[in-house]
Design a protein around this motif. Structure first.
Motif, mmCIF file in Angstrom:
data_model
loop_
_atom_site.group_PDB
_atom_site.id
_atom_site.type_symbol
_atom_site.label_atom_id
_atom_site.label_comp_id
_atom_site.label_asym_id
_atom_site.label_seq_id
_atom_site.Cartn_x
_atom_site.Cartn_y
_atom_site.Cartn_z
ATOM 1 N N ALA A 82 0.843 -1.195 0.000
ATOM 2 C CA ALA A 82 0.000 0.000 0.000
ATOM 3 C C ALA A 82 0.879 1.246 0.000
ATOM 4 N N GLU A 83 0.559 2.190 -0.878
ATOM 5 C CA GLU A 83 1.313 3.428 -1.001
ATOM 6 C C GLU A 83 0.354 4.612 -1.013
ATOM 7 N N PRO A 84 0.832 5.793 -0.595
ATOM 8 C CA PRO A 84 -0.026 6.972 -0.657
ATOM 9 C C PRO A 84 -0.636 7.149 -2.046
ATOM 10 N N GLY A 85 -1.927 7.424 -2.075
ATOM 11 C CA GLY A 85 -2.648 7.547 -3.335
ATOM 12 C C GLY A 85 -3.464 6.326 -3.687
ATOM 13 N N VAL A 250 -0.107 6.930 3.992
ATOM 14 C CA VAL A 250 1.252 6.555 4.393
ATOM 15 C C VAL A 250 1.571 5.171 3.832
ATOM 16 N N PRO A 251 2.843 4.850 3.645
ATOM 17 C CA PRO A 251 3.191 3.494 3.210
ATOM 18 C C PRO A 251 2.627 2.449 4.168
ATOM 19 N N GLY A 252 1.979 1.431 3.605
ATOM 20 C CA GLY A 252 1.389 0.378 4.415
ATOM 21 C C GLY A 252 -0.015 0.683 4.891
ATOM 22 N N GLY A 291 -5.941 4.491 -6.671
ATOM 23 C CA GLY A 291 -7.391 4.642 -6.651
ATOM 24 C C GLY A 291 -7.887 5.994 -6.185
ATOM 25 N N MET A 292 -7.095 6.711 -5.374
ATOM 26 C CA MET A 292 -7.560 8.011 -4.902
ATOM 27 C C MET A 292 -7.756 8.982 -6.060
ATOM 28 N N GLU A 293 -6.799 9.051 -6.967
ATOM 29 C CA GLU A 293 -6.934 9.937 -8.132
ATOM 30 C C GLU A 293 -7.957 9.399 -9.119
ATOM 31 N N THR A 294 -7.948 8.095 -9.336
ATOM 32 C CA THR A 294 -8.861 7.486 -10.303
ATOM 33 C C THR A 294 -10.311 7.776 -9.962
ATOM 34 N N TYR A 295 -10.646 7.724 -8.668
ATOM 35 C CA TYR A 295 -12.037 7.898 -8.252
ATOM 36 C C TYR A 295 -12.308 9.218 -7.539
ATOM 37 N N GLY A 296 -11.338 10.130 -7.566
ATOM 38 C CA GLY A 296 -11.555 11.440 -6.967
ATOM 39 C C GLY A 296 -11.739 11.410 -5.466
ATOM 40 N N VAL A 297 -11.088 10.452 -4.820
ATOM 41 C CA VAL A 297 -11.174 10.324 -3.370
ATOM 42 C C VAL A 297 -9.944 10.969 -2.752
#
Length: 417
Positions: A82-85, A250-252, A291-297
């Motif tokens: 898991a990475e930021p974003g 955050v990472p993780g 996924g944050m950018e892809t779905y505007g979250v």
């Protein structure tokens, strides 16, 4: 059963466990457990006060509840890759009271509690009208619950976590502290306070110790409110079968959760308005890369509620508008409208024999529905509260014969000041 990755021993306090969780938000709290995407696992959860509230007929424990110590969260869980974003997918596979422990001194061992908090120690949604501390104990029988302190009701719980979220980044944490500190500064002596600043006293930070513990405790955000990471949202519909999409900062990801509720009404209006308990959660986690950018979250969690909520079909509902008790007109104040709707429901229930405090405790814990019914018709917003009629063992609707009179029993215990 999924593998148990975060065990808790009911005979030990939260800080004496094999794995110690935390009660603050900070990116530098070390992860307690690592899991891979695509993994299902079980975690135990301690009720939010770590056993400070007792199954008795006194409310002194509510009056003196140690708010600096909450919430006792299981985690953080490091999600590999898991990475930021990213978006973290969390599926709630199952959730319930403490497994195989139906009797004991901890909430979740066959019982739970609801509290009206004193104005000087937390307060609640209606704290100006209910400034004193009261408590109700609820006994569990399968999926249903009853109370000796609020008699003549029985209902199916909508069991869910009150709190779940990911760790903030250092930048997001700084934003939280700055904006909440500015709010506190507008009225620093307000009772109850406008917000809760970082606090060393009562902080639990996993495996941290020494100077690093002191540094993190001085910066870490309290877990009381919901924020961009999810947090203490108290959404009663996060039930078994729910899928939640959390932003990763955050990472993780550092996922944490707790504050389990056997049942709750929309708004958790007494502050400790749910039926609080310890228990377990079975979760499945996965990732949507980027996924944050892809779905505007960017500042919110998205969720798809489960399908296990009680199927109540008949309701009695009460409305409220944005006018104060003193008759002052407010502009589209939906918070005030919901307060008024709740007070109208409380006033109505007292006509059947309940005390106002019993009615307030009922609205906080029963699966009531709260709705914003109108937010555009100036100057009054309209909020409504729906109470399922099937929870009562007497007729609750208005009739020509007048309200049925119940025996309210000994009532809800009140703390003696």
């Amino acid at each position: 059963m999924p593998e148990l990755l975060f065990p808790l021993d009911s005979t030990k306090s939260f800080t004496e466990q094999e794995i110690v969780g935390h009660n603050r938000w900070h990116p530098d709290i070390p992860a307690a457990v690592t899991v891979k995407p695509g993994t299902s696992f079980r975690a135990h959860c301690r009720e939010w006060f770590d056993g400070a509230i007792h199954n008795d007929d006194s409310a002194e424990d509510i009056l003196n509840a140690p708010l600096n110590n909450v919430h006792t969260l299981s985690g953080p869980f490091h999600i590999e890759g898991a990475e930021p974003g990213d978006l973290l997918i969390v599926d709630i596979l199952d959730v319930g009271p403490i497994p195989q422990e139906d009797l004991g001194p901890l909430a979740g061992q066959g019982w739970g509690y609801t509290g009206i908090f004193a104005k000087e120690n937390g307060g609640g949604f209606l704290t100006d009208r209910f400034p004193d501390a009261y408590k109700a104990i609820w006994d569990f029988s399968g999926q249903t619950t009853t109370s000796r302190h609020v008699p003549h009701v029985k209902y199916t719980g909508i069991t869910h976590p009150g709190l779940m979220g990911t760790a903030p980044s250092a930048q997001l944490l700084a934003k939280w502290n700055a904006r909440e500190g500015a709010l506190i500064a507008t009225d620093p002596n307000r009772v109850p306070p406008l917000a809760l600043a970082p606090e060393l006293d009562g902080a639990i930070l996993g495996s941290l110790s020494g100077d690093e513990f002191s540094r993190v405790a001085g910066e870490a955000a309290r877990t009381a409110p919901p924020r961009e990471n999810g947090g203490n949202q108290d959404i009663k519909n996060l039930t078994k079968g729910t899928r939640v999409f959390y932003p990763v900062f955050v990472p993780g990801a550092k996922l944490s959760f707790g504050d389990l509720h056997f049942s709750q009404g929309d708004g958790e209006i007494t502050f400790c308005g749910a039926i609080e308990m310890g228990g377990f959660m079975d979760l499945h986690v996965d990732l949507i890369k980027g996924g944050m950018e892809t779905y505007g979250v960017s500042e919110n969690a998205i969720f798809m509620p489960g399908n296990t909520a009680p199927q109540y079909s008949e309701w009695i509902a009460f409305s409220g508008i944005s006018v104060t008790v003193d008759g002052e007109q407010k502009y589209l104040d939906s918070d005030l409208s919901y307060q008024n709707a709740c007070m109208h429901a409380i006033d109505y229930l007292t006509k059947f024999g309940y005390s106002p405090e019993q009615a307030y405790l009922l609205l906080g814990s029963a699966p009531i529905e709260g709705r914003l019914s109108g937010v555009v018709d100036i100057p009054n917003s309209c909020a409504t509260v729906y109470i399922p009629t099937a929870i009562f063992d007497f007729p609750i609707a208005p009739s020509a014969s007048g309200p049925f009179q119940i025996d309210p029993g000994n009532g809800a215990p009140r703390a003696q000041f």
